[in-house]
Design a protein around this motif. Sequence first.
Motif, mmCIF file in Angstrom:
data_model
loop_
_atom_site.group_PDB
_atom_site.id
_atom_site.type_symbol
_atom_site.label_atom_id
_atom_site.label_comp_id
_atom_site.label_asym_id
_atom_site.label_seq_id
_atom_site.Cartn_x
_atom_site.Cartn_y
_atom_site.Cartn_z
ATOM 1 N N LEU A 296 40.046 -38.883 59.590
ATOM 2 C CA LEU A 296 40.744 -37.619 59.339
ATOM 3 C C LEU A 296 42.010 -37.847 58.517
ATOM 4 C CD1 LEU A 296 40.205 -35.875 62.789
ATOM 5 C CD2 LEU A 296 39.078 -35.329 60.621
ATOM 6 N N LEU A 297 42.693 -38.951 58.804
ATOM 7 C CA LEU A 297 43.882 -39.279 58.001
ATOM 8 C C LEU A 297 43.494 -39.448 56.523
ATOM 9 C CD1 LEU A 297 46.738 -41.719 58.898
ATOM 10 C CD2 LEU A 297 45.604 -41.934 56.689
ATOM 11 N N LEU A 298 42.388 -40.135 56.289
ATOM 12 C CA LEU A 298 41.945 -40.314 54.895
ATOM 13 C C LEU A 298 41.594 -38.969 54.269
ATOM 14 C CD1 LEU A 298 39.685 -43.510 55.159
ATOM 15 C CD2 LEU A 298 42.052 -43.362 54.377
ATOM 16 N N GLU A 299 40.988 -38.089 55.058
ATOM 17 C CA GLU A 299 40.644 -36.763 54.527
ATOM 18 C C GLU A 299 41.910 -35.985 54.169
ATOM 19 O OE1 GLU A 299 37.807 -34.468 56.717
ATOM 20 O OE2 GLU A 299 36.281 -36.043 56.637
ATOM 21 N N LEU A 300 42.973 -36.189 54.935
ATOM 22 C CA LEU A 300 44.230 -35.507 54.608
ATOM 23 C C LEU A 300 44.838 -36.074 53.329
ATOM 24 C CD1 LEU A 300 45.864 -35.163 58.147
ATOM 25 C CD2 LEU A 300 44.725 -33.395 56.790
ATOM 26 N N ALA A 301 44.613 -37.369 53.105
ATOM 27 C CA ALA A 301 45.168 -37.996 51.895
ATOM 28 C C ALA A 301 44.386 -37.593 50.645
ATOM 29 C CB ALA A 301 45.165 -39.510 52.050
ATOM 30 N N ALA A 302 43.106 -37.250 50.837
ATOM 31 C CA ALA A 302 42.222 -37.065 49.680
ATOM 32 C C ALA A 302 42.712 -36.008 48.679
ATOM 33 C CB ALA A 302 40.802 -36.759 50.153
ATOM 34 N N PRO A 303 43.232 -34.860 49.110
ATOM 35 C CA PRO A 303 43.657 -33.881 48.097
ATOM 36 C C PRO A 303 45.115 -34.021 47.640
ATOM 37 C CG PRO A 303 43.694 -32.875 50.274
ATOM 38 C CD PRO A 303 43.266 -34.296 50.466
ATOM 39 N N ALA A 304 45.852 -34.999 48.173
ATOM 40 C CA ALA A 304 47.306 -35.029 47.958
ATOM 41 C C ALA A 304 47.693 -35.520 46.565
ATOM 42 C CB ALA A 304 47.953 -35.936 49.010
ATOM 43 N N ASP A 305 48.786 -34.964 46.050
ATOM 44 C CA ASP A 305 49.391 -35.491 44.820
ATOM 45 C C ASP A 305 50.189 -36.748 45.128
ATOM 46 O OD1 ASP A 305 48.558 -33.407 43.051
ATOM 47 O OD2 ASP A 305 50.134 -32.114 43.890
ATOM 48 N N ALA A 306 50.806 -36.753 46.316
ATOM 49 C CA ALA A 306 51.692 -37.871 46.652
ATOM 50 C C ALA A 306 51.656 -38.130 48.147
ATOM 51 C CB ALA A 306 53.120 -37.561 46.214
ATOM 52 N N LEU A 307 51.851 -39.404 48.505
ATOM 53 C CA LEU A 307 51.961 -39.807 49.908
ATOM 54 C C LEU A 307 53.360 -40.357 50.133
ATOM 55 C CD1 LEU A 307 48.684 -41.948 50.349
ATOM 56 C CD2 LEU A 307 48.972 -39.473 50.665
ATOM 57 N N ILE A 308 54.002 -39.911 51.200
ATOM 58 C CA ILE A 308 55.329 -40.448 51.519
ATOM 59 C C ILE A 308 55.185 -41.587 52.531
ATOM 60 C CG2 ILE A 308 57.609 -39.970 52.496
ATOM 61 C CD1 ILE A 308 57.386 -37.126 51.574
ATOM 62 N N LEU A 309 55.813 -42.724 52.199
ATOM 63 C CA LEU A 309 55.838 -43.902 53.074
ATOM 64 C C LEU A 309 57.301 -44.266 53.306
ATOM 65 C CD1 LEU A 309 53.652 -46.176 50.770
ATOM 66 C CD2 LEU A 309 52.772 -44.751 52.606
ATOM 67 N N SER A 310 57.540 -45.157 54.267
ATOM 68 C CA SER A 310 58.923 -45.593 54.494
ATOM 69 C C SER A 310 59.135 -46.993 53.911
ATOM 70 C CB SER A 310 59.219 -45.622 55.988
ATOM 71 O OG SER A 310 58.645 -46.768 56.578
ATOM 72 N N GLY A 311 60.406 -47.281 53.594
ATOM 73 C CA GLY A 311 60.762 -48.625 53.136
ATOM 74 C C GLY A 311 60.421 -49.658 54.203
ATOM 75 N N ARG A 312 60.617 -49.289 55.448
ATOM 76 C CA ARG A 312 60.309 -50.215 56.542
ATOM 77 C C ARG A 312 58.831 -50.617 56.490
ATOM 78 N NH1 ARG A 312 57.721 -50.949 60.871
ATOM 79 N NH2 ARG A 312 56.573 -49.065 60.337
ATOM 80 N N TYR A 313 57.964 -49.657 56.241
ATOM 81 C CA TYR A 313 56.528 -49.942 56.175
ATOM 82 C C TYR A 313 56.213 -50.903 55.016
ATOM 83 C CZ TYR A 313 51.663 -49.383 54.889
ATOM 84 O OH TYR A 313 50.374 -49.656 54.529
ATOM 85 N N VAL A 314 56.881 -50.700 53.871
ATOM 86 C CA VAL A 314 56.621 -51.571 52.714
ATOM 87 C C VAL A 314 56.994 -53.016 53.044
ATOM 88 C CG1 VAL A 314 57.226 -52.049 50.293
ATOM 89 C CG2 VAL A 314 56.883 -49.687 51.058
ATOM 90 N N ARG A 315 58.129 -53.188 53.742
ATOM 91 C CA ARG A 315 58.524 -54.556 54.127
ATOM 92 C C ARG A 315 57.490 -55.156 55.089
ATOM 93 N NH1 ARG A 315 63.520 -51.960 53.958
ATOM 94 N NH2 ARG A 315 63.546 -51.565 56.189
#
Length: 294
Positions: A84-103
């Motif tokens: 379901l998370l992937l389905e929510l991502a499928a139509p998006a122009d952009a996804l917001i992530l955190s700097g903490r996650y990138v590290r």
Amino acid sequence: MPEAHQTAAHEGGPRRLLALYPTRGRTPLKGLYLSHDLRGCRQGGRFYCYTNFIVSLDGRISLERPGGSPEVPAATANSRDWRLLLELAAPADALILSGRYVRQLAAGRAQASPPFQRRDPDDLTRFRAALGLPPQPVLVVMTNHPDLPLEALTRERPGPVLVVTSASALARRAPSVTPDGVELVAAGRERVEAPRLAAELDRRCLTLVYSIAGPAVLYSLLAGGLVDRLYLTTVLRVLGGDDYATMTRGRLLEPARDFRLAALYLDACGPGAVEQLLQVYDKIPAGAGQGAAI
Ligand SMILES: NC(=O)c1ccc[n+]([C@@H]2O[C@H](COP(=O)([O-])OP(=O)(O)OC[C@H]3O[C@@H](n4cnc5c(N)ncnc54)[C@H](OP(=O)(O)O)[C@@H]3O)[C@@H](O)[C@H]2O)c1
């Protein structure tokens, strides 16, 4: 969400959901959130932001792991919610992530790669293509520490990355070359401020925005009145434990941010065959709520 959980079965068949609200009936899990026409939710093409969380019955979104950073508990993470998370991502122009996650990703300790960074189900790739969208949503990283190991994001499948930070963090930053495909922008003085973030995204025609970040980002988005829709999966398990992380944290939101139930489904096939409730909540604009009548 652990990647091991990402590829298991999520097809319809006997594992259909029970739709409870606004209509009743059986419905397959696969395609459920694709059918929500999120692109159509942008009234007049206006900016629209949504997010999702998976919580235990006692409200926990994550647990500390020994010697490491917190993560979504194995007791709640499951392949059906991940689908379901992937389905929510499928139509998006952009996804917001955190700097903490990138590290965390760069340190090899993230539970999963961002959607559309690695190999995702073909039907979702086709879904994006049919909408005329680029193969990947733009990754928007909210951070107060813009010197991030961004190659962790671009290594698998180079795509556009927008790092959104504060003016003070930008001023403190050591001069360095920004990698190809990465744009760095300030949207706020000491922290990223949601209305300025929205303006920056809007200016780049990124109007359908999905936040997959956690409680701190959600707080900023809620405080700025930016969260139009919340998708919430509640796994009917009580976890207990001494540390407690819920969907958001920060100073009291005054007034509280209000939502109304837009849809509700019961999934009998959650983790360990425990049930989970799939809930969809829409924002009630400030001042539009009604007093309770008895
Ligand atoms: N159960 C669920 O559905 C769910 C969903 C998402 C996350 N989680 C869990 O929540 C935990 C935290 O996840 P997360 O790191 O993605 O989320 P987060 O707590 O929202 O992100 C924290 C980081 O985001 C940046 N940030 C947030 N607001 C900012 C602002 N206004 N201005 C500038 N930077 C800002 C900061 O990055 P810098 O440190 O780089 O400055 C901060 O350290 C993890 O354990 C994760 O597993 C659970």
